[in-house]
Write a protein that holds these residues in place. Sequence first.
Motif, PDB file in Angstrom:
ATOM      1  N   ASN A   1       0.826  -1.208   0.000  1.00  0.00           N
ATOM      2  CA  ASN A   1       0.000   0.000   0.000  1.00  0.00           C
ATOM      3  C   ASN A   1       0.862   1.261   0.000  1.00  0.00           C
ATOM      4  O   ASN A   1       1.785   1.381   0.789  1.00  0.00           O
ATOM      5  N   MET A   2       0.526   2.169  -0.911  1.00  0.00           N
ATOM      6  CA  MET A   2       1.279   3.419  -1.007  1.00  0.00           C
ATOM      7  C   MET A   2       0.327   4.572  -1.276  1.00  0.00           C
ATOM      8  O   MET A   2      -0.746   4.387  -1.843  1.00  0.00           O
ATOM      9  N   THR A   3       0.755   5.756  -0.888  1.00  0.00           N
ATOM     10  CA  THR A   3      -0.071   6.948  -1.055  1.00  0.00           C
ATOM     11  C   THR A   3       0.162   7.515  -2.450  1.00  0.00           C
ATOM     12  O   THR A   3       1.260   7.991  -2.755  1.00  0.00           O
ATOM     13  N   ALA A   4      -0.862   7.466  -3.288  1.00  0.00           N
ATOM     14  CA  ALA A   4      -0.688   7.790  -4.704  1.00  0.00           C
ATOM     15  C   ALA A   4      -0.281   9.240  -4.936  1.00  0.00           C
ATOM     16  O   ALA A   4       0.468   9.535  -5.855  1.00  0.00           O
ATOM     17  N   CYS A   5      -0.747  10.153  -4.088  1.00  0.00           N
ATOM     18  CA  CYS A   5      -0.481  11.575  -4.358  1.00  0.00           C
ATOM     19  C   CYS A   5       0.944  11.986  -4.006  1.00  0.00           C
ATOM     20  O   CYS A   5       1.378  13.061  -4.392  1.00  0.00           O
ATOM     21  N   THR A   6       1.655  11.155  -3.239  1.00  0.00           N
ATOM     22  CA  THR A   6       3.033  11.521  -2.894  1.00  0.00           C
ATOM     23  C   THR A   6       4.065  10.542  -3.451  1.00  0.00           C
ATOM     24  O   THR A   6       5.252  10.845  -3.472  1.00  0.00           O
ATOM     25  N   MET A   7       3.634   9.387  -3.887  1.00  0.00           N
ATOM     26  CA  MET A   7       4.589   8.375  -4.347  1.00  0.00           C
ATOM     27  C   MET A   7       4.973   8.631  -5.814  1.00  0.00           C
ATOM     28  O   MET A   7       4.116   8.616  -6.688  1.00  0.00           O
ATOM     29  N   PRO A   8       6.262   8.872  -6.071  1.00  0.00           N
ATOM     30  CA  PRO A   8       6.673   9.075  -7.462  1.00  0.00           C
ATOM     31  C   PRO A   8       6.398   7.823  -8.298  1.00  0.00           C
ATOM     32  O   PRO A   8       6.645   6.706  -7.836  1.00  0.00           O
TER      33      PRO A   8
ATOM     34  N   ASN B   1       6.978  12.165   4.066  1.00  0.00           N
ATOM     35  CA  ASN B   1       6.632  11.282   2.962  1.00  0.00           C
ATOM     36  C   ASN B   1       7.916  10.696   2.408  1.00  0.00           C
ATOM     37  O   ASN B   1       8.896  11.405   2.213  1.00  0.00           O
ATOM     38  N   ARG B   2       7.921   9.408   2.198  1.00  0.00           N
ATOM     39  CA  ARG B   2       9.108   8.759   1.651  1.00  0.00           C
ATOM     40  C   ARG B   2       8.730   7.887   0.470  1.00  0.00           C
ATOM     41  O   ARG B   2       7.681   7.251   0.524  1.00  0.00           O
ATOM     42  N   PRO B   3       9.590   7.794  -0.583  1.00  0.00           N
ATOM     43  CA  PRO B   3      10.868   8.467  -0.762  1.00  0.00           C
ATOM     44  C   PRO B   3      10.695   9.980  -0.899  1.00  0.00           C
ATOM     45  O   PRO B   3       9.583  10.406  -1.161  1.00  0.00           O
ATOM     46  N   PRO B   4      11.786  10.758  -0.813  1.00  0.00           N
ATOM     47  CA  PRO B   4      13.168  10.336  -0.593  1.00  0.00           C
ATOM     48  C   PRO B   4      13.417   9.917   0.859  1.00  0.00           C
ATOM     49  O   PRO B   4      12.764  10.391   1.764  1.00  0.00           O
ATOM     50  N   PHE B   5      14.393   9.054   1.048  1.00  0.00           N
ATOM     51  CA  PHE B   5      14.749   8.572   2.372  1.00  0.00           C
ATOM     52  C   PHE B   5      15.866   9.442   2.964  1.00  0.00           C
ATOM     53  O   PHE B   5      16.600  10.097   2.225  1.00  0.00           O
ATOM     54  N   PRO B   6      15.993   9.419   4.301  1.00  0.00           N
ATOM     55  CA  PRO B   6      17.012  10.261   4.941  1.00  0.00           C
ATOM     56  C   PRO B   6      18.434  10.025   4.432  1.00  0.00           C
ATOM     57  O   PRO B   6      19.230  10.961   4.415  1.00  0.00           O
TER      58      PRO B   6
END
Lengths: 246, 597
Positions: free
Chosen positions: A62-69, B353-358
């Motif tokens: 599960n991932m957040t679509a609006c922030t996940m590249p 929000n990740r990525p990017p990671f630290p």
Amino acid sequence: MGALVMSKAITIDGKSVSFIDGQTIMDAALAAGVYIPHLCHNPEFEPHGNCKLCIVSVNGRNMTACTMPAAEDMVVASNTPELDSDRQALVQMLFVEGNHICPACEASGNCQLQAAAYYLKMLSPHFMHFYPPREVDASHPDIFLDLNRCILCELCVRASREVDGKNVFGISGRGIGTHLVVNAASGRLGDTNFAVTDRAAQVCPTGAILIKRQGYKIPIGQRTFDHKKISEVQMEPVKRTEPEHE
Amino acid sequence: MEPHEFPHIEQQLAPVFERHGCEANQLLKILREVQEIFHFVPPAAITCVASHLGVPRTQVEGVAGFYFFLSLKSVGKYRLLFSDNVTDQMQGNPELMQYFCHKLWLEPGKVSEDNLLSVDSTSCTGMCDQGPAALVNGWPLTNLDRDRLDLIAELIHDKKPVCDWPSMLFEVKDNIRRAGTLLGEPFKPGAAIRATLDRGSAATLMEMEASGLRGRGGAGFSVARKWSLCRAAAGDHHYIVCNADEGEPGTFKDRVLLNSYADLICEGMTVGARIVGATQGFLYLRGEYRHLLKKLEEVLARRRATGLLGRSILGETGFDFDIEIHLGAGSYICGEESALIESLEGKRGRPRNRPPFPVTHGYLDQPTVVDNVETLACAARIALQGGEWFAAIGTTQSTGSKILSIAGDCARPGIYEYPFGITLHEILGDCGAEDPYAVQVSGPSGTLVSSKEFDRRISFEDLPTAGAFTVFKRGRDILQVVQNFAHFFAHESCGFCTPCRVGTQLQKKIVDKITHGHGTVYDLEELKHVGHIMQSMSHCGLGHTAANPVLDMLEKFPDAYEHKLKNFAFEPVFDLDGALETARNITGRDDAWAHLS
């Protein structure tokens, strides 16, 4: 944008969706006319990712679509009974943590929370109501701030910061005590430089920010979501700016 | 209080601003001092700090409203916070708090009328092995009982400054019961840095790889991998951060490491800095461990004086590194690495929000390594003694040793170091647990283990742990334990995402309903439903794990709740008698006639 060759693609619910580097799954989906439910996202502003309605399953996670590249070879599932059921529960959570009185609310018919509930076939709030004591601020000459309806999407925060350059709104508290604050020592909206012409005055998805003296100008039955689904309305601006897309 | 009551606020805050400068990332440090001066953060101070730092007022108010040790309303000259971890609870802290409040005519959470003191409860203060514990103005009180509270009441009545209180009230013991390779062997400051310089950074990184060292904070990410990624990441500056925000209820091993093994930790950070190319390190110390600050500062000063920190470490030109301690302000979520970085930057502790990671975009968007205290101590040992030596201890997937913080129903609570792979049986025998019934491994976010599973092993393969090990004997009310954990998560949710913000509250309310004898089978299903939503939809680990204790109880401890359930399938959540609570409080009544039967 049109000049670039869109060679990279992800799959959303079996449909191939092209994207360019830097686009999120949501960007790519909206540009391709694929609807993923969302409340806190508005392509005009920096993605925020806190309502979690747009969570999709990416290669099983599960991932957040609006922030996940978006990244090549992502296999995304969005329109599934499981995710829609979870999304419905999130909308129900948003209803019970605030004080939402749709039949008597001025925003009824123009409210995205209400429209999302219809879209996700929510029949009742299901969970116990919290009935939190929240404040109504009528100090501003042109605008009401009714925190009973605030869903903490931070669209007004972002609009005021990014577009209006004013930082009228912010977030304080934590946990269930998280709440919207305004940029004044008195805590009153009337003591800020908020103006009815600000972008932030227009972006509230619910009826937390209401323009005064507009109440019921458009009768119930003739409002945005009386005629269209939230999916159609939320896709409109994107379709206007990306006419070449299917 | 009104803003006009602080006419000289700018002069009052001038020395604070002088100390911290005008960078926005100093906000949390400044607000901690504001809190100390005024016993809260007044609106006038928010305005003043905002204009000094050139940030919106809303940002300052946002930070001041986020951390539990900062407050927007006066908490009085003395603020006494009782630790409400389950071990403190079992040792009688709720009764002690009630006793104290009754004695001084106080209501929890409200400041006294003369604005002198307030009493409240706070999440685990990390003194589980010497509770019941509390904090007074941030300083830890241990081994509380009625006599000590009587003394404290007198001291407060006499308005004696906390620094002049008898030192026996603040005594904190290490309680090391079992030392292994990490705690038991002597360590000469500088030895690991010397070995790293002699061997070279790349070769030392190979040793980390060979050691198989995994993060001790819970997630178990490979240290060599994290350091390699950060080392390879492009950036103007690289940073290394020691995560000493030991907030998981039941854990206190980092407290002991910081108190007695600070050199080992600093050494691990310095070795890491050499490898990833960092010149600046931070030690993020949880606010509850403020009592360790002075001692840690002294260690840093000594290391600077002996060439182990600062410019040209051990004479190596170009090897410049220093460590700054950053004090937290009461927030469990800041143990999550990206929330910790936000907090380091002076912001609300909200996971990114990740990525990017630290490792590529961390502190100030630069490549940053965040490692647990114990991890860094292990890294120092590995730099000195080699990867192979370390890998020979423990199991295949879990090399080395693990320090456990053991507390609860056992004769010898304290710190125990074991090679990975140890069974719960053996541990329970060592700590003197009599008739153990259940163990909470790795705190509320970990696993609730029943006596049927005591042959399970502490390891990443079986039972991973960040260190908490809380023992419950037969007869303990597991429902009450789980209720404590449910309240903890509801209190510590940062409030950013819907599923966790609302889900932790729903979970708390449903568990309360069952505890109060109003639960039904329907409510059990509701707990599973809410748990599923938190697990699958939350933004970070807090939400993902917040349902663990509840779901473990439902699965493994039916005896804990079944007798509490009503026989019918549904009971409305609205509690008629409960609704009269406000009226009872107003009238000060609690007799039978003030209740519905």
